[in-house]
Write a protein that holds these residues in place. Structure first.
Motif, PDB file in Angstrom:
ATOM      1  N   ALA A 127       0.826  -1.204   0.000  1.00  0.00           N
ATOM      2  CA  ALA A 127       0.000   0.000   0.000  1.00  0.00           C
ATOM      3  C   ALA A 127       0.862   1.258   0.000  1.00  0.00           C
ATOM      4  O   ALA A 127       0.550   2.249  -0.687  1.00  0.00           O
ATOM      5  CB  ALA A 127      -0.924  -0.002   1.211  1.00  0.00           C
ATOM      6  N   ILE A 128       1.963   1.230   0.740  1.00  0.00           N
ATOM      7  CA  ILE A 128       2.871   2.384   0.765  1.00  0.00           C
ATOM      8  C   ILE A 128       3.510   2.592  -0.603  1.00  0.00           C
ATOM      9  O   ILE A 128       3.624   3.730  -1.092  1.00  0.00           O
ATOM     10  CB  ILE A 128       3.950   2.183   1.853  1.00  0.00           C
TER      11      ILE A 128
ATOM     12  N   LEU B  96       1.306   6.647  -6.763  1.00  0.00           N
ATOM     13  CA  LEU B  96       0.169   7.534  -6.958  1.00  0.00           C
ATOM     14  C   LEU B  96       0.557   8.991  -6.756  1.00  0.00           C
ATOM     15  O   LEU B  96       0.087   9.887  -7.475  1.00  0.00           O
ATOM     16  CB  LEU B  96      -0.947   7.146  -5.986  1.00  0.00           C
ATOM     17  N   ALA B  97       1.434   9.242  -5.782  1.00  0.00           N
ATOM     18  CA  ALA B  97       1.838  10.618  -5.488  1.00  0.00           C
ATOM     19  C   ALA B  97       2.499  11.283  -6.698  1.00  0.00           C
ATOM     20  O   ALA B  97       2.382  12.500  -6.895  1.00  0.00           O
ATOM     21  CB  ALA B  97       2.793  10.637  -4.296  1.00  0.00           C
ATOM     22  N   GLY B  98       3.175  10.478  -7.511  1.00  0.00           N
ATOM     23  CA  GLY B  98       3.836  11.030  -8.693  1.00  0.00           C
ATOM     24  C   GLY B  98       2.885  11.363  -9.822  1.00  0.00           C
ATOM     25  O   GLY B  98       3.296  11.946 -10.834  1.00  0.00           O
ATOM     26  N   LYS B  99       1.631  11.009  -9.685  1.00  0.00           N
ATOM     27  CA  LYS B  99       0.648  11.246 -10.733  1.00  0.00           C
ATOM     28  C   LYS B  99      -0.336  12.358 -10.385  1.00  0.00           C
ATOM     29  O   LYS B  99      -1.261  12.641 -11.159  1.00  0.00           O
ATOM     30  CB  LYS B  99      -0.147   9.954 -10.996  1.00  0.00           C
ATOM     31  N   LEU B 100      -0.176  12.998  -9.218  1.00  0.00           N
ATOM     32  CA  LEU B 100      -1.162  13.960  -8.746  1.00  0.00           C
ATOM     33  C   LEU B 100      -0.871  15.369  -9.250  1.00  0.00           C
ATOM     34  O   LEU B 100       0.288  15.768  -9.389  1.00  0.00           O
ATOM     35  CB  LEU B 100      -1.205  13.965  -7.217  1.00  0.00           C
ATOM     36  N   PRO B 101      -1.930  16.141  -9.493  1.00  0.00           N
ATOM     37  CA  PRO B 101      -1.747  17.533  -9.920  1.00  0.00           C
ATOM     38  C   PRO B 101      -1.264  18.395  -8.756  1.00  0.00           C
ATOM     39  O   PRO B 101      -1.511  18.069  -7.589  1.00  0.00           O
ATOM     40  CB  PRO B 101      -3.152  17.942 -10.371  1.00  0.00           C
ATOM     41  N   SER B 102      -0.599  19.470  -9.068  1.00  0.00           N
ATOM     42  CA  SER B 102      -0.125  20.360  -8.011  1.00  0.00           C
ATOM     43  C   SER B 102      -1.320  21.019  -7.306  1.00  0.00           C
ATOM     44  O   SER B 102      -2.348  21.287  -7.919  1.00  0.00           O
ATOM     45  CB  SER B 102       0.796  21.441  -8.603  1.00  0.00           C
ATOM     46  N   GLY B 103      -1.156  21.278  -6.019  1.00  0.00           N
ATOM     47  CA  GLY B 103      -2.208  21.931  -5.245  1.00  0.00           C
ATOM     48  C   GLY B 103      -3.375  21.030  -4.877  1.00  0.00           C
ATOM     49  O   GLY B 103      -4.399  21.510  -4.385  1.00  0.00           O
ATOM     50  N   TRP B 104      -3.226  19.710  -5.067  1.00  0.00           N
ATOM     51  CA  TRP B 104      -4.348  18.799  -4.809  1.00  0.00           C
ATOM     52  C   TRP B 104      -4.729  18.766  -3.332  1.00  0.00           C
ATOM     53  O   TRP B 104      -5.919  18.665  -2.990  1.00  0.00           O
ATOM     54  CB  TRP B 104      -4.021  17.399  -5.295  1.00  0.00           C
TER      55      TRP B 104
ATOM     56  N   ILE C 286      -4.804   7.098   0.785  1.00  0.00           N
ATOM     57  CA  ILE C 286      -4.773   6.624  -0.610  1.00  0.00           C
ATOM     58  C   ILE C 286      -6.071   6.995  -1.304  1.00  0.00           C
ATOM     59  O   ILE C 286      -6.074   7.411  -2.472  1.00  0.00           O
ATOM     60  CB  ILE C 286      -4.547   5.100  -0.649  1.00  0.00           C
ATOM     61  N   GLY C 287      -7.187   6.881  -0.582  1.00  0.00           N
ATOM     62  CA  GLY C 287      -8.477   7.274  -1.150  1.00  0.00           C
ATOM     63  C   GLY C 287      -8.519   8.745  -1.514  1.00  0.00           C
ATOM     64  O   GLY C 287      -9.027   9.119  -2.583  1.00  0.00           O
ATOM     65  N   ALA C 288      -7.986   9.599  -0.632  1.00  0.00           N
ATOM     66  CA  ALA C 288      -7.944  11.036  -0.924  1.00  0.00           C
ATOM     67  C   ALA C 288      -7.094  11.314  -2.159  1.00  0.00           C
ATOM     68  O   ALA C 288      -7.441  12.158  -2.996  1.00  0.00           O
ATOM     69  CB  ALA C 288      -7.390  11.786   0.288  1.00  0.00           C
ATOM     70  N   MET C 289      -5.993  10.601  -2.288  1.00  0.00           N
ATOM     71  CA  MET C 289      -5.116  10.781  -3.441  1.00  0.00           C
ATOM     72  C   MET C 289      -5.786  10.269  -4.717  1.00  0.00           C
ATOM     73  O   MET C 289      -5.644  10.879  -5.796  1.00  0.00           O
ATOM     74  CB  MET C 289      -3.788  10.070  -3.198  1.00  0.00           C
ATOM     75  N   LEU C 290      -6.557   9.179  -4.600  1.00  0.00           N
ATOM     76  CA  LEU C 290      -7.295   8.673  -5.764  1.00  0.00           C
ATOM     77  C   LEU C 290      -8.368   9.664  -6.210  1.00  0.00           C
ATOM     78  O   LEU C 290      -8.648   9.789  -7.401  1.00  0.00           O
ATOM     79  CB  LEU C 290      -7.936   7.324  -5.436  1.00  0.00           C
ATOM     80  N   TRP C 291      -8.966  10.360  -5.249  1.00  0.00           N
ATOM     81  CA  TRP C 291      -9.954  11.393  -5.580  1.00  0.00           C
ATOM     82  C   TRP C 291      -9.318  12.478  -6.455  1.00  0.00           C
ATOM     83  O   TRP C 291      -9.867  12.887  -7.477  1.00  0.00           O
ATOM     84  CB  TRP C 291     -10.511  12.000  -4.295  1.00  0.00           C
TER      85      TRP C 291
ATOM     86  N   GLU D 114      -2.832   1.091 -13.669  1.00  0.00           N
ATOM     87  CA  GLU D 114      -1.823   2.140 -13.594  1.00  0.00           C
ATOM     88  C   GLU D 114      -0.584   1.822 -12.765  1.00  0.00           C
ATOM     89  O   GLU D 114       0.364   2.596 -12.763  1.00  0.00           O
ATOM     90  CB  GLU D 114      -2.469   3.426 -13.061  1.00  0.00           C
ATOM     91  N   LEU D 115      -0.590   0.716 -12.065  1.00  0.00           N
ATOM     92  CA  LEU D 115       0.604   0.388 -11.297  1.00  0.00           C
ATOM     93  C   LEU D 115       1.661  -0.239 -12.209  1.00  0.00           C
ATOM     94  O   LEU D 115       1.324  -1.026 -13.102  1.00  0.00           O
ATOM     95  CB  LEU D 115       0.264  -0.591 -10.168  1.00  0.00           C
TER      96      LEU D 115
END
Length: 514
Positions: A198-199, A205-213, A297-302, A329-330
């Motif tokens: 999970a970590i 996942l963190a590398g795929k997130l938009p800035s300011g999320w 992880i759920g918040a990041m998936l959002w 995506e993994l």
């Protein structure tokens, strides 16, 4: 499926039974098989407790709890429930745990046998066995659902019953040979695998997130932890309400971790009462951290899914969101690790159930009612035979289902709602109501189970005129059951003028294999 992912899964499935056999192959006694001769370190028991209460659906579903079916967001409010868990487990460690260690019991229900008699011990043990059979058997099938979805995505088309049989066969290898020691140490490995996976998934996942999320998530209430809505109807029907989660969660975990042999067997394997307390309270802290990890992880998936709610995403269930990310995506290797982690959570819960059921069958039913004290080698043989028997029962029961929409699934998963209150209530009746006799306790137990069955299955609460009725939030089930048991048992005890001699005399029962 990529060969690397497949190799990881195959190696894992082969390694866990082998590890379990190596750890527990030298069983010396029934006490060693069932409670590890009270020699296990507290931190390993702590991790085993967490792994035992974690299922495949926990890993898959928890990230989706960020979303609400109505189109809004629950945020992190589910974290309130494990806050209650910490409170409840602390109370158990000081109220009930000393009773278990004082009598050197190997099961939770031997206390009831000493306090009330054989009939009460048998009734509570049978209730535990039926509860575990339904809850764990159905959870075994439910765990096959996301596994089938993931394997189908990679071109491996399987039936539910095939997954159930394979997982049961692999699990029973080490549970049968190694007993509680093998179960606990394999649990430690499995917890490490699924938390580590999970970590890794979170890092990817963190590398795929938009800035300011994170700022946007905060503004949308995704990071909201507490629900201080004290409206009466909300408190009764929402598991996310603060009082419902904390108070109801505390009582629920007192039953699940204080009167359910599945967990009680774990801390009875500790070296001392102090170690048992550390394992039990530590598991509450650990499971809170675990929930926080999966909810994050759920918040990041959002954020990764464009800041959209369930309706905008167009998914059937919030469970599909994390599953979709795993399969699509993994990177190679990480996907195999996470699939192995999902398998780990299912096998860990099943192995724990097998050993606990075998222990209760031998100690609470066979020894208690036959009144025999056979040599230790025979008890050990009985333990292994019953482990195998229950494995077959689980495999058959889990294979009976063919549809994920079967309403029996929901009934099976909620069965603890009408047995936990009776179990915990019986313990409190024995501790607090000195006049209560065995017949009082048995009648109170049976009445509570019957009433709670009606409450769980039939009672609906209309939220507003013309609105769809809703059910009582599950954290309240246990508290209601405890109150019914105490009222009925306490009322019946008024027939007696004096205290039950068993309530004032301390007798030490013979543990299995002693």
């Amino acid at each position: 499926m990529h060969p690397v992912d497949l190799a990881i899964i195959v190696v894992y499935l082969a390694a866990m039974p082998l590890l379990g056999v190596l750890v527990g192959r030298r069983q010396r006694s029934a006490a060693d098989y069932f409670i590890g001769e009270r020699s296990l370190p507290w931190w390993a028991v702590c991790f085993s407790i967490v792994a035992t209460e974690t299922s495949t659906l926990t890993v898959i579903s928890t990230p989706g709890l960020i979303w609400a079916a109505s189109g809004s967001y629950n945020g992190l409010t589910y974290l309130q429930l494990p806050f209650g868990y910490i409170i409840g487990r602390t109370l158990v460690s000081f109220v009930l745990l000393p009773r278990y260690f004082k009598g050197r019991q190997s099961t939770a229900y031997q206390f009831l046998g000493e306090r009330f008699g054989s009939a009460m011990q048998g009734v509570s043990s049978v209730a535990f066995i039926v509860t575990r059979l339904l809850a764990e058997g159905v959870r075994l099938f439910a765990g096959a659902i996301p596994i089938q979805v993931i394997l189908s995505h990679y071109g491996l088309h399987t039936q539910y019953w095939q997954i159930v049989v394979v997982l049961t066969a692999l699990t029973v290898v080490y549970a049968l040979v190694g007993g509680i020691k093998a179960v606990v140490w394999v649990d430690v490995i499995q917890l490490t695998v699924y938390v580590g996976a999970a970590i890794v998934a979170m890092i990817v996942l963190a590398g795929k997130l938009p800035s300011g999320w994170a700022s946007r998530a905060s503004d949308a209430g995704i990071f909201r932890v507490f629900d201080f809505n004290f409206d009466g109807l909300h408190l009764l029907t929402s598991q996310y309400a603060f009082l419902t989660a904390v108070v109801g969660g505390a009582i629920f975990t007192m039953a699940s971790h204080g009167s359910d042999q599945l967990i009680v067997q774990r801390f009875l394997a500790c070296r001392s009462i102090a170690d048992g307390r550390k394992a039990l309270i530590g598991s509450g802290v650990a499971v809170t951290i675990q929930f926080a990890l999966f909810l994050l992880i759920g918040a990041m998936l959002w954020a990764h899914n464009g800041f959209r709610n369930l309706k905008e995403l167009g998914v059937k269930s919030s469970d599909d969101i994390f599953t979709g990310f795993i399969t699509s995506e993994l990177p190679v290797g990480v996907a195999g690790l996470l699939i192995a982690a999902i398998l780990a959570s299912t096998m860990g819960a099943l192995a724990s159930a097998l050993n606990a059921l075998s222990n209760s069958t031998v100690a609470d039913l066979y020894q208690r009612f036959t009144k025999r004290r056979p040599e230790d080698s025979k008890l050990l043989r009985h333990g292994r035979i019953w482990t195998l028997v229950w494995a077959v029962v689980f495999a058959v029961f889990g294979s009976l289902f063919s549809s994920r929409n079967n309403p029996v699934i929901e009934q099976g998963l909620s069965i603890t709602g009408y047995t936990y209150g009776a179990m915990l209530g019986a313990f409190f009746l024995g501790l607090w109501v000195k006049r209560a006799r065995q017949l009082d306790a048995v009648i109170a137990f049976v009445v509570t189970v019957a009433v709670m069955a009606v409450v769980v299955l039939a009672v609906k609460i209309p939220p507003a005129p013309g609105a769809k009725p809703v059910v009582l939030a599950f954290p309240w089930y246990t508290l209601l059951g405890v109150l019914i048991t105490l009222v009925v048992g306490g009322g019946l005890s008024l027939r007696h003028r004096t205290a039950d001699p068993n309530a004032t005399e301390t007798r030490e029962p013979e543990p299995a294999g002693s």
